[in-house]
Design a protein around this motif. Structure first.
Motif, PDB file in Angstrom:
ATOM      1  N   GLU A 128       0.831  -1.202   0.000  1.00  0.00           N
ATOM      2  CA  GLU A 128       0.000   0.000   0.000  1.00  0.00           C
ATOM      3  C   GLU A 128       0.868   1.256   0.000  1.00  0.00           C
ATOM      4  O   GLU A 128       0.526   2.255  -0.660  1.00  0.00           O
ATOM      5  N   ALA A 129       1.983   1.223   0.718  1.00  0.00           N
ATOM      6  CA  ALA A 129       2.878   2.391   0.744  1.00  0.00           C
ATOM      7  C   ALA A 129       3.469   2.664  -0.636  1.00  0.00           C
ATOM      8  O   ALA A 129       3.675   3.826  -1.018  1.00  0.00           O
ATOM      9  N   ALA A 130       3.728   1.602  -1.394  1.00  0.00           N
ATOM     10  CA  ALA A 130       4.302   1.779  -2.732  1.00  0.00           C
ATOM     11  C   ALA A 130       3.328   2.471  -3.680  1.00  0.00           C
ATOM     12  O   ALA A 130       3.747   3.081  -4.675  1.00  0.00           O
ATOM     13  N   LYS A 131       2.034   2.385  -3.381  1.00  0.00           N
ATOM     14  CA  LYS A 131       1.031   3.049  -4.231  1.00  0.00           C
ATOM     15  C   LYS A 131       0.983   4.554  -4.006  1.00  0.00           C
ATOM     16  O   LYS A 131       0.462   5.285  -4.848  1.00  0.00           O
ATOM     17  N   ASN A 132       1.504   5.007  -2.864  1.00  0.00           N
ATOM     18  CA  ASN A 132       1.509   6.437  -2.546  1.00  0.00           C
ATOM     19  C   ASN A 132       2.759   7.075  -3.151  1.00  0.00           C
ATOM     20  O   ASN A 132       3.877   6.873  -2.671  1.00  0.00           O
ATOM     21  N   LYS A 133       2.574   7.831  -4.211  1.00  0.00           N
ATOM     22  CA  LYS A 133       3.705   8.401  -4.940  1.00  0.00           C
ATOM     23  C   LYS A 133       4.408   9.510  -4.159  1.00  0.00           C
ATOM     24  O   LYS A 133       5.514   9.919  -4.519  1.00  0.00           O
ATOM     25  N   GLN A 134       3.799   9.981  -3.065  1.00  0.00           N
ATOM     26  CA  GLN A 134       4.441  11.016  -2.257  1.00  0.00           C
ATOM     27  C   GLN A 134       5.458  10.429  -1.272  1.00  0.00           C
ATOM     28  O   GLN A 134       6.222  11.178  -0.672  1.00  0.00           O
ATOM     29  N   LEU A 135       5.452   9.124  -1.115  1.00  0.00           N
ATOM     30  CA  LEU A 135       6.364   8.473  -0.171  1.00  0.00           C
ATOM     31  C   LEU A 135       7.557   7.874  -0.899  1.00  0.00           C
ATOM     32  O   LEU A 135       7.399   7.197  -1.933  1.00  0.00           O
ATOM     33  N   ARG A 136       8.733   8.117  -0.366  1.00  0.00           N
ATOM     34  CA  ARG A 136       9.936   7.468  -0.891  1.00  0.00           C
ATOM     35  C   ARG A 136      10.087   6.057  -0.354  1.00  0.00           C
ATOM     36  O   ARG A 136      10.623   5.172  -1.034  1.00  0.00           O
ATOM     37  N   GLY A 137       9.660   5.864   0.888  1.00  0.00           N
ATOM     38  CA  GLY A 137       9.863   4.560   1.489  1.00  0.00           C
ATOM     39  C   GLY A 137       9.113   4.426   2.795  1.00  0.00           C
ATOM     40  O   GLY A 137       8.226   5.214   3.125  1.00  0.00           O
ATOM     41  N   ILE A 138       9.520   3.416   3.562  1.00  0.00           N
ATOM     42  CA  ILE A 138       8.855   3.115   4.823  1.00  0.00           C
ATOM     43  C   ILE A 138       9.898   2.670   5.840  1.00  0.00           C
ATOM     44  O   ILE A 138      10.842   1.941   5.501  1.00  0.00           O
ATOM     45  N   VAL A 139       9.745   3.137   7.073  1.00  0.00           N
ATOM     46  CA  VAL A 139      10.645   2.762   8.171  1.00  0.00           C
ATOM     47  C   VAL A 139       9.974   1.639   8.955  1.00  0.00           C
ATOM     48  O   VAL A 139       8.837   1.791   9.416  1.00  0.00           O
ATOM     49  N   VAL A 140      10.663   0.510   9.089  1.00  0.00           N
ATOM     50  CA  VAL A 140      10.081  -0.674   9.717  1.00  0.00           C
ATOM     51  C   VAL A 140      11.061  -1.259  10.720  1.00  0.00           C
ATOM     52  O   VAL A 140      12.271  -0.995  10.657  1.00  0.00           O
ATOM     53  N   PRO A 141      10.587  -2.069  11.678  1.00  0.00           N
ATOM     54  CA  PRO A 141      11.506  -2.808  12.549  1.00  0.00           C
ATOM     55  C   PRO A 141      12.421  -3.705  11.719  1.00  0.00           C
ATOM     56  O   PRO A 141      12.016  -4.224  10.667  1.00  0.00           O
ATOM     57  N   ALA A 142      13.626  -3.902  12.168  1.00  0.00           N
ATOM     58  CA  ALA A 142      14.613  -4.660  11.398  1.00  0.00           C
ATOM     59  C   ALA A 142      14.121  -6.068  11.078  1.00  0.00           C
ATOM     60  O   ALA A 142      14.429  -6.615  10.010  1.00  0.00           O
ATOM     61  N   GLU A 143      13.320  -6.680  11.990  1.00  0.00           N
ATOM     62  CA  GLU A 143      12.836  -8.041  11.755  1.00  0.00           C
ATOM     63  C   GLU A 143      11.835  -8.105  10.606  1.00  0.00           C
ATOM     64  O   GLU A 143      11.619  -9.166  10.024  1.00  0.00           O
ATOM     65  N   ASN A 144      11.200  -6.988  10.275  1.00  0.00           N
ATOM     66  CA  ASN A 144      10.223  -6.951   9.181  1.00  0.00           C
ATOM     67  C   ASN A 144      10.834  -6.493   7.857  1.00  0.00           C
ATOM     68  O   ASN A 144      10.142  -6.483   6.834  1.00  0.00           O
ATOM     69  N   ALA A 145      12.107  -6.120   7.857  1.00  0.00           N
ATOM     70  CA  ALA A 145      12.694  -5.485   6.679  1.00  0.00           C
ATOM     71  C   ALA A 145      12.713  -6.408   5.468  1.00  0.00           C
ATOM     72  O   ALA A 145      12.346  -6.007   4.359  1.00  0.00           O
ATOM     73  N   ALA A 146      13.113  -7.666   5.653  1.00  0.00           N
ATOM     74  CA  ALA A 146      13.193  -8.582   4.509  1.00  0.00           C
ATOM     75  C   ALA A 146      11.817  -8.826   3.900  1.00  0.00           C
ATOM     76  O   ALA A 146      11.668  -8.930   2.675  1.00  0.00           O
ATOM     77  N   GLU A 147      10.811  -8.905   4.757  1.00  0.00           N
ATOM     78  CA  GLU A 147       9.445  -9.123   4.278  1.00  0.00           C
ATOM     79  C   GLU A 147       8.939  -7.916   3.490  1.00  0.00           C
ATOM     80  O   GLU A 147       8.390  -8.063   2.391  1.00  0.00           O
ATOM     81  N   ALA A 148       9.132  -6.710   4.015  1.00  0.00           N
ATOM     82  CA  ALA A 148       8.662  -5.512   3.324  1.00  0.00           C
ATOM     83  C   ALA A 148       9.455  -5.244   2.056  1.00  0.00           C
ATOM     84  O   ALA A 148       8.925  -4.694   1.082  1.00  0.00           O
ATOM     85  N   ALA A 149      10.726  -5.663   2.032  1.00  0.00           N
ATOM     86  CA  ALA A 149      11.583  -5.391   0.876  1.00  0.00           C
ATOM     87  C   ALA A 149      11.212  -6.239  -0.334  1.00  0.00           C
ATOM     88  O   ALA A 149      11.775  -6.033  -1.420  1.00  0.00           O
TER      89      ALA A 149
END
Length: 515
Positions: A128-149
């Motif tokens: 959903e964050a990738a659909k928002n063109k105003q956002l460059r990225g998302i800050v997540v807990p390190a344990e979730n990084a591989a999943e979000a990436a």
């Protein structure tokens, strides 16, 4: 002073954008007010956030703090608001001058000492964050990084603590985005340990399973205990084509939203195989609860749902599965809103022919009375049985095949079966290139008339079988769909009498055992 930043909340398996607004103003007594339809877990976050701020070396504001989670009519669940609320409080109190807040969304739970903890649904949130063109990225807990990436067109910034997140937003440190490793994940997790070559005998059952896998036909196996029904079913995913990247993400987000991803595996690379116990409830099978959560049929999305000992399931529970079998999704309706979950799965079921299991075994005598058998088989309704395309008997394996030399009696392997499946699916992909249909099993009545034309000899054979066996219109169409699949595996353009005869043979249970 007012601070504003972006975060997300889960509604089912979908992520919804939420604005976190923090206003800090002077007051005689310090007080924190949280509004925006938060649930208990979100309300408790104010206490975690206060201690995490202090224990991370920052100052807790001694003023009136109003935290608004907008939109106000959207329910907010889970503890993923801890990190955005903490950063908002620090920005609102002047301890953080953050120019990057507009460029990045934030999610994460906080421990009392300020360390981040993983949250559910990181993949759906990243999509959903990738659909928002105003956002460059998302800050997540390190344990979730591989999943979000897994979402490649989004910067995923991993942080291990509140202090690290504050330093990043203040521009004091630069954190490299977590790399996307989809290809490496597929190579690592797409290997199966099981193989159909381990199954002794049962070549006719393997043939039926190849047909089922080739076009996602539902399959029912009936046979005595120990004939290998469960062993065959567990190997079914090994002959299905590898998940595509899109299918993998669709399936992974369901497990992500439930917090059931395997440890150390941010992406599902193998098709799911779900085998619920027969005591499962309606909500456990199709989904439900408050808020609605996916059930087993959604966890089996793009994979296999195996129902062992089918007549032992509650009949009412089985009946609620009829609509998802046809539509490929299930909608859970509540007073305030409805939630739709994907459920495009292949049903594989196993059953004994009678309560004792030996009704069709020539080596054992069956002691069940006709009323007992009728009560047992009637647990599976006609409409549900009608939705099962292929119905086969799985007889007991002879001793000679069990004890055969392993070097000379190797049966058909998963690789051989998968080659036939992939070849048939390629033909279907060409056939349905410009439509929403993907497999023969999904053909509409119009598609059946278009792609399953019969010559006069085949028409006479089908007419005789329908009249003799008393088949429904749905069963008539399913015979034609299975015939089309048999022809695809054989590489034939038209349906021949031998293809039709084999497809009709897979409906014999309607007459022989379930009457």
């Amino acid at each position: 002073m007012l601070a504003r930043l972006k975060t997300f909340t889960l509604l089912g398996i979908e992520a919804m954008a939420v604005d976190v607004e923090v206003d800090i103003s002077p007051a005689a007594m310090p007080k924190t007010i949280l509004v925006g339809l938060p649930d208990a877990a979100v309300k408790e976050s104010t206490h975690r956030v206060e201690r995490a701020i202090v224990n991370s070396g920052f100052i807790r504001p001694q003023d009136r703090v109003v935290i608004n989670l907008a939109p106000g009519d959207l329910p907010k669940q889970a503890a993923s608001f801890d990190l955005p609320v903490a950063i908002g409080v620090l920005a609102g109190s002047g301890q953080l001058a953050a120019d990057r807040l507009e460029d990045y969304a934030v999610i994460g739970e906080l421990a009392l000492e300020g360390q981040t903890r993983p949250v559910k649904g990181a993949l759906s949130i990243a999509i959903e964050a990738a659909k928002n063109k105003q956002l460059r990225g998302i800050v997540v807990p390190a344990e979730n990084a591989a999943e979000a990436a897994v979402v490649e067109d989004l910067e995923v910034i991993p942080v291990r603590s509140l202090a690290e997140a504050v330093a990043f937003f203040a521009g004091e440190i630069d954190i490299d985005p977590h790399p996307s490793k989809i290809q490496e994940l597929f190579e690592q997790f797409s290997v199966y340990d099981l193989d159909f070559a381990d199954v002794r005998g049962q070549e006719s059952a393997k043939r039926a399973m190849t047909l089922a896998a080739a076009a996602q036909h539902n399959l029912l196996m009936v046979g005595p205990p120990g004939s290998g029904k469960t062993m065959l079913a567990k190997r079914m995913p090994t002959i299905l084509p590898q998940l595509s990247a899109a299918e993998s993400i669709e399936t992974t987000r369901i497990y992500s939203a439930l917090g059931q991803l395997p440890a150390g595996q941010p992406l599902l690379a193998r098709r799911p195989f779900r085998s619920p116990h027969h005591t499962i409830s309606d909500a456990g099978l199709v989904g439900g609860g408050s808020p609605p959560a996916p059930g087993e049929i959604s966890k089996a999305h793009n994979g296999i749902l195996f129902l062992d000992e089918l007549p032992e399931f509650n009949r009412k529970t089985l009946e609620v599965m009829r609509q998802p079998l046809e539509d490929g999704n299930v909608t859970i309706s509540r007073a305030m809103r409805s939630t739709t979950f994907p459920s495009d799965f292949m049903l594989v079921a196993a059953a004994n022919p009678c309560p004792c299991g030996y009704r069709s075994d020539p080596r054992r005598s069956c002691n069940c009375t006709p009323p007992q058998i009728e009560k047992y088989t009637n647990k599976i309704s006609g409409p549900l049985l009608d939705r099962i395309d292929i119905q086969i008997e799985v007889p007991a394996v002879p001793f000679e095949e069990l004890q055969g030399n392993s070097k000379t009696k190797i049966g058909t392997s998963s690789e051989q079966m998968r080659c036939e499946v992939e070849r048939a699916r390629e033909r279907q992909a060409d056939r349905f290139a410009n439509s929403s249909t993907r497999y023969n099993a999904q053909m509409s009545s119009r598609d059946v008339r278009k792609y399953c034309e019969l010559d006069k000899g085949c028409q006479q054979m089908l007419r005789h079988s329908v009249e003799e066996m008393g088949l429904s219109a749905r069963a008539h169409d399913k015979i034609l769909r299975v015939s089309r699949t048999i022809a695809d595996i054989a590489g034939d353009e038209s349906i021949e009498e031998m293809h039709l005869a084999e497809a009709i043979g897979y409906r014999n249970l309607d007459r022989d055992l379930w009457t």
